[in-house]
Structure formats: C-alpha cells, structure tokens
Design an enzyme around this catalytic site. Structure first.
Site, PDB file in Angstrom:
ATOM      1  N   HIS A  46     -40.054  -7.672 -77.640  1.00 35.91           N
ATOM      2  CA  HIS A  46     -39.431  -6.439 -77.156  1.00 35.91           C
ATOM      3  C   HIS A  46     -40.458  -5.549 -76.455  1.00 35.91           C
ATOM      4  O   HIS A  46     -40.167  -4.959 -75.400  1.00 35.91           O
ATOM      5  CB  HIS A  46     -38.791  -5.693 -78.323  1.00 35.91           C
ATOM      6  CG  HIS A  46     -37.920  -4.548 -77.898  1.00 35.91           C
ATOM      7  ND1 HIS A  46     -36.690  -4.729 -77.303  1.00 35.91           N
ATOM      8  CD2 HIS A  46     -38.118  -3.207 -77.949  1.00 35.91           C
ATOM      9  CE1 HIS A  46     -36.153  -3.554 -77.020  1.00 35.91           C
ATOM     10  NE2 HIS A  46     -37.005  -2.618 -77.405  1.00 35.91           N
ATOM     11  N   GLU A  68     -35.348 -13.498 -76.133  1.00 28.77           N
ATOM     12  CA  GLU A  68     -34.871 -12.734 -77.292  1.00 28.77           C
ATOM     13  C   GLU A  68     -33.540 -13.283 -77.796  1.00 28.77           C
ATOM     14  O   GLU A  68     -33.274 -13.266 -79.008  1.00 28.77           O
ATOM     15  CB  GLU A  68     -34.730 -11.253 -76.922  1.00 28.77           C
ATOM     16  CG  GLU A  68     -36.045 -10.506 -76.836  1.00 28.77           C
ATOM     17  CD  GLU A  68     -35.846  -9.034 -76.573  1.00 28.77           C
ATOM     18  OE1 GLU A  68     -36.454  -8.215 -77.284  1.00 28.77           O
ATOM     19  OE2 GLU A  68     -35.083  -8.694 -75.650  1.00 28.77           O
ATOM     20  N   ASN A 384     -61.385 -34.125 -78.509  1.00 25.42           N
ATOM     21  CA  ASN A 384     -62.025 -35.366 -78.934  1.00 25.42           C
ATOM     22  C   ASN A 384     -61.627 -35.734 -80.356  1.00 25.42           C
ATOM     23  O   ASN A 384     -61.356 -36.893 -80.671  1.00 25.42           O
ATOM     24  CB  ASN A 384     -63.548 -35.219 -78.851  1.00 25.42           C
ATOM     25  CG  ASN A 384     -64.121 -35.886 -77.619  1.00 25.42           C
ATOM     26  OD1 ASN A 384     -63.395 -36.378 -76.769  1.00 25.42           O
ATOM     27  ND2 ASN A 384     -65.434 -35.899 -77.517  1.00 25.42           N
TER      28      ASN A 384
END
Length: 655
Positions: A46, A68, A384
């Site tokens: 928001h 939202e 890795n």
C-alpha cells in the site's frame, strides 16, 4: 509542486520496500498462515502504491494495485500458497525493481505492466478452494486455529430494517478484526456478502476485553446488538508448538528464508536518518585530510616542546572524530544478506533441490564501500554451493543424508577483520574430478593427476577459466567465477579460503578489513621509495645478518627456526633494480603461505589514509593502493597475495 526534489527519497524508499516485499513473500511461501507477514505485505504494498501514484508513476501504481488483489485472496483463505501465484508475484517485483532503476537513470518508469496485470487477474479469476461450511466450529478445530490464544465469540444482531445485511455483516466482521484475528464466522466468510439474515457470529482470537470488542462492533451501522463472550476451548487438543496443517504440508522447497527471515521482525528500534552516500564520502575525504595534517603536525611538534601538549589535545580530539566518522560509515552486512532468501528460492526451484537457508550474524558491520562491493562475490559463492555443492534429494537420500540440504551464510568479527563464510553440507570437492578437468584443460600434466590432493584441488579451482561443470548454464559453469571472486576480494584488501571434505560439504571463507579508508601499515623502503605493508599481514621483522640465507633450486630462502621461507627482494618484486644491500626482512603472510621480504630499511608503523590506484596502475599486481604521507610523498600499498606471483608486474616505471 516540483516532485523532482522528492525523487531521491522515492528511489531510496522504493528500493527498500521492494527488498522487504521479496523477503516477506518468500517467508509467506514457507508460512502461508502467518497473519503478521500478510499484514506486513499489505502495509508495504500500500505504501509503495501510494508513493508511486503521488510521483506520477501510474504503471507502477496500477501493477501494485493488482498485486494487492492477489494478497487479499491470501488473506481470506487458509492453506498453502501455490507456486504459480508466488512466481507471478515475484516476477512483478522484478519488473518493479527494473522500473525503479529506469526511473533512477532517466526519470521515466518504462514499465509494460499489462501482461503482468493479466497474469495477476488470472489468479483472482481462478477457481478458489471450497468455502468454509456454514456451521459452528468444533472445539478441536477452534483450538487448532487459536494455537493457544484466547478466543471470543461475538454475537451480532442486525436491525430488522437493515437494507444491506450482507454489507453490514462484512463490516461487523472487519470491525471485530481490529481487535485480533477472525478465526471463523457463521455464516462463512465467503457467504457474508450474500447474507440476507439478521444473526451473525464471529469467533475472534484476541487479548482485548469483551466490552471493547462488543463496543467496536456495535458502532457499525444497522447493528442492533453486539455482545462478546469467552469460549472454552477443548483441553485435549495439543496446540503448543504445533504447526498448522497447511504449513506441515508445505514441501521442503518452500522453506528457504524461514529461518533466515525470522529475525527481521525483531529488529531493535533505533533512530536513523537517511544520508546521501556522496555526503558520507565527502565527510570521509575531509576526515582523511585531517589525519594527514595531524600526522604532519605530530612530526613538527616533536621538535617544539611547548607545542607537544597542544598537539596531544588535537590528536585526542581528531581521533575521536575519526572513530565517529568511521562508525557513521559502518553498515550491517544484512544489506547484502537480504538478497539471498529470494535467490535461493529461485535457484532451488530451477535446480530441483531442497534447501534450508540459514543466515547468521546479519548485524555484523562493515564499511559501506566494502559492503557495496561484497554482493557479487557472495552471489557467486552461493550459486556455486547450490549448483555444484548441494545434491538433489534423491542423491542425498542415497548418501544417507536428509533430503533437504543446508546452506549457511554467516558473518562475524575476528580481530580487526570481518569473516564471512558460505557453508553447505553437500558433496564437497572431489580432488580426482578436479584434477581430471585440470588435465583436460592443460593446466596440469596428465601424470600429475594422481598427486593432486584436496589443497591443490582448491587452488586449481581459482585458476582463471577453470570449471568442473559438464555443460554451461545460466547458474554457473561458464568458467568465470572463483578467480574473479578472489580478485575482487583482493582488491578489497581481503583473502578467500576454501575448505572441503568429500561427501561432507564445503566452506568458502572471506576475510575482509573493517574499512578500506584507514589502515595500519608498516612503512618500509624499497628501491629508494616508501612502501606500506598492511600490518595485519606482518608476522615479524628481523635482521638478515642474524639468519642464514641459502639457495634452493636457484632461489633464495631464509632459514628460520620455524621453517624455511622464500626470500624475495622487495625492490625487484616491485619493479626496481635488485637491492644487494637490503639488510632487513619482513615476514608476511601471502595467501596460504609465509614468505620473507628483503627491504632496504624499516621506517616504522603508520596509520595511513588509503587511496585507490589510478586506472593506468590498476593492473599492477604487486600493489593495491596508495597513501599520502606526512611529507606529501606517496607510499604504495603492497599486495602481499601478489608477491612472487607470475602475474605480478613491475610498477616502478609507472610510479
């Protein structure tokens, strides 16, 4: 109103919000019923939407608004979060991050949000899970949902003339939710909007008193009566420490950052202000000037007795200021660590592996410039570990290990340095495999394969262009990696060490100075010029005449009680003519070994303000920086790791 003046603040806060959303979403995937995380997501989203709209970035605001709607679905229902939904939301965050960077570069948002909006809307249109049945909860069900919390049942009676009973029922439920978590409603939440009756019951987990809850609900329009009473839960249901069923059903691949992000909610409150990075750099520049001038004055005051006390006072004050400036520049390594929960989540899904990520020591502080440069080397080590180190679930089970691997990234202080380690409990480094690959690439002769031990295998991994991957991918295995990691860390004045045990796992450890701005060094003379050796690399100094010098295979060595060390002529190693008259030796650590450096003379210990090398000297392997001395001359900082290395280049001509 000119919004351009607010743009730097918008960019800083938008980046922070997006990072927090990344963490919160990964945490929600691991703990889908975590209401606190959901509330945090709503709050951040928001705020980001409001900021974007205020600044006129309509595409960002529109995309965040659609996100939202998906978050609202998560809030209304219980159970796991589908990976498809999480993938779409994380893709939206990636797009928003790219948009923020575009705004930083050009002032334009450059975001094609419609395809992502359509993907989000497809989630909100998707068939939802069966709604809660319109019935009272069983005591056991309620106890499971409450998880040890106190529960109230709120009885709501709507007025007989209420025109929109469904709307009023929803408003009453939302009002009750202001005091805690709504666990159950009758009728069910999915039926409230179509409700046409007059009686509603709401079961609420709360610590607030009954009167306060009833009063809040009673303020809703058309509510004729509201009363609350405590519910006695089933005593036989074990809820202490029990995870909700949805969480227990989550696959292990949804777990990264569950441990790592847990500490985010426990940050201690502290007063902070945003300071532009350029201002911090300028402050450090003036502090560096003060240190240089102070050093010069100390040398002059030594010859004028009545100035010595004044000089001592100036030294004390300037050192206090110096310490404070250095503290201002220090930031937690958390700034780097926060990117890894999302990275691990994405990589483990791509690789088909299950990983538990543990982050420890996030509060450990480093100079801002060090933290900024640390991200890429750590990302490569993590990639890795996931690609080459950790096995698939099937491989781990066959090896007698849990199917979920553990990846730990830790930071700690050790003396005047910070140690950051990346540890996995995977397959470890296989010296034989590394040796075969090295022979295939012509790095070692075929007959040397059998003699390669674990330590030699680690060194081969740092060879430029070396990789053990059978085929390249977008994760690792392109032959650009460990050598680049070591080079970057060396430029920061640090070291990289790798330890591994076949079948047990690997630890890559980075040791870095706390700051790059000021360092303690031993000042020596070589080739008639001053050079600075970092004090943390110096073991001791000695007179060459007190110890025998031998020749082994055409190279000079220094025979000491604790071993025989290579003896390098500092003048020759740094690009000058050999100094036959060098009478002193400095024993230094160079990577994993020790060596003796013959110098013309020892000048003494100094506190130096370091400066980066100009571009034309950046390739000089035997020096890593420079410093201005009290008399205005320049001392080059010796790169101990590069001493005696084949790649070391003479620097005297450049100087």
């Amino acid at each position: 109103m000119d919004l351009n003046e607010y743009l730097p603040m918008f960019l800083a806060e938008a980046r922070e919000h997006l990072q927090e959303l990344n963490l919160a979403l990964v945490r929600l995937e691991a703990e889908p019923d975590d209401r606190e995380t959901l509330d945090e997501i709503f709050r951040i989203a928001h705020s980001l939407k409001g900021m974007s709209a205020t600044m006129g970035f309509s595409s960002m605001a529109a995309l965040t608004h659609e996100m939202e709607d998906v978050f609202e679905i998560f809030r209304r229902r219980r159970g796991g979060v589908e990976q498809e939904a999480m993938d779409v939301l994380l893709a939206c965050l990636d797009a928003l991050e790219g948009c923020v960077e575009a705004v930083a570069e050009s002032g334009q948002e450059r975001l094609d949000h419609e395809p992502l909006v359509e993907r989000l809307r497809s989630l909100t249109r998707a068939p939802q899970a069966e709604p809660e049945a319109d019935r009272e909860p069983e005591p056991g069900e309620l106890a499971q949902l409450a998880a040890g919390r106190r529960v109230l049942c709120v009885h709501v009676r709507l007025a007989d003339d209420a025109l929109m009973p469904g709307v009023r029922a929803l408003q009453a439920t939302q009002a009750a939710g202001e005091h805690g978590e709504v666990l159950w409603t009758l009728p069910g939440e999915d039926h409230l909007a179509d409700f046409g009756g007059r009686e509603v019951r709401i079961w609420l987990a709360t610590e607030h008193p009954e009167d306060a809850v009833a009063a809040t609900v009673g303020e809703v329009s058309d509510v004729a009566e509201a009363r609350a009473e405590e519910v006695r839960l089933a005593e036989s249901v074990e809820v202490e420490g029990a995870a909700p069923a949805a969480e227990r059903a989550q696959p292990a691949q949804a777990r990264p950052a569950a441990v790592a992000a847990g500490g985010q909610r426990q940050r201690r409150a502290q007063s902070t202000v945003r300071v532009d990075a350029e201002r911090l750099d300028q402050l450090m520049h003036y502090m560096a000037e003060l240190v240089v001038h102070r050093t010069r004055l100390e040398a002059l005051a030594a010859d004028v007795p009545h100035l010595q006390q004044a000089m001592a006072d100036l030294t004390r004050t300037s050192q206090a200021l110096q310490a404070m400036v250095m503290q201002v520049r220090m930031v937690p390594v958390e700034a780097v660590f926060l990117r890894f929960p999302r990275l691990v989540r994405d990589l483990q899904n791509k690789l088909g592996k299950q990983v538990e990520l543990r982050l420890t020591g996030q509060e450990t502080e480093l100079d801002r410039t060090v933290v900024d440069a640390l991200g890429d080397p750590l990302v490569h080590l993590v990639r890795n570990a996931l690609d080459h180190g950790l096995e698939t679930p099937e491989e781990r089970l066959a090896a007698g290990k849990p199917e979920t691997g553990v990846l730990e990234i830790a930071a700690r202080h050790a003396g005047g340095k910070v140690v950051i380690s990346v540890t996995d409990d995977g397959r470890g480094i296989d010296p034989e495999q590394v040796a075969r690959k090295a022979a295939e690439r012509g790095l070692i002769p075929p007959e040397a394969v059998e003699s390669v031990n674990a330590q030699r295998a680690v060194e081969l991994l740092f060879t430029p262009g070396f990789s053990t991957a059978e085929q390249t991918s977008d994760i690792s295995g392109r032959g650009v990696g460990m050598d680049a990691v070591r080079e970057t860390i060396r430029q920061l004045g640090g070291e990289v060490h790798v330890e591994s045990e076949k079948g047990r796992g690997t630890t890559a450890e980075i040791r870095l100075p706390l700051t790059l701005a000021i360092m303690s060094a031993l000042l020596v003379e070589a080739g008639g010029l001053p050079y600075a050796i970092p004090l943390d690399r110096v073991e001791r100094t000695l007179a060459l005449e007190d110890h025998p010098v031998r020749s082994v295979a055409g190279r000079r060595v220094l025979a000491l009680r604790d071993g025989v060390l290579p003896l390098l002529d500092a003048s020759a190693a740094l690009g000058h003519e050999p100094d036959e008259s060098a009478s002193r030796a400095v024993i230094v650590r160079s990577g994993e070994r020790r060596l003796a450096l013959a110098v013309g003379q020892l000048v003494g210990q100094r506190e130096l303000v370091t400066r980066p090398l100009p571009p034309e000297m950046a390739g000089a392997a035997a020096v890593s920086g420079g410093a201005v001395l009290a008399d205005g001359s320049i001392a080059l900082i010796v790169d101990c790791d590069a001493l005696g290395a084949p790649s070391a280049q003479p620097v005297a001509e450049t100087v």
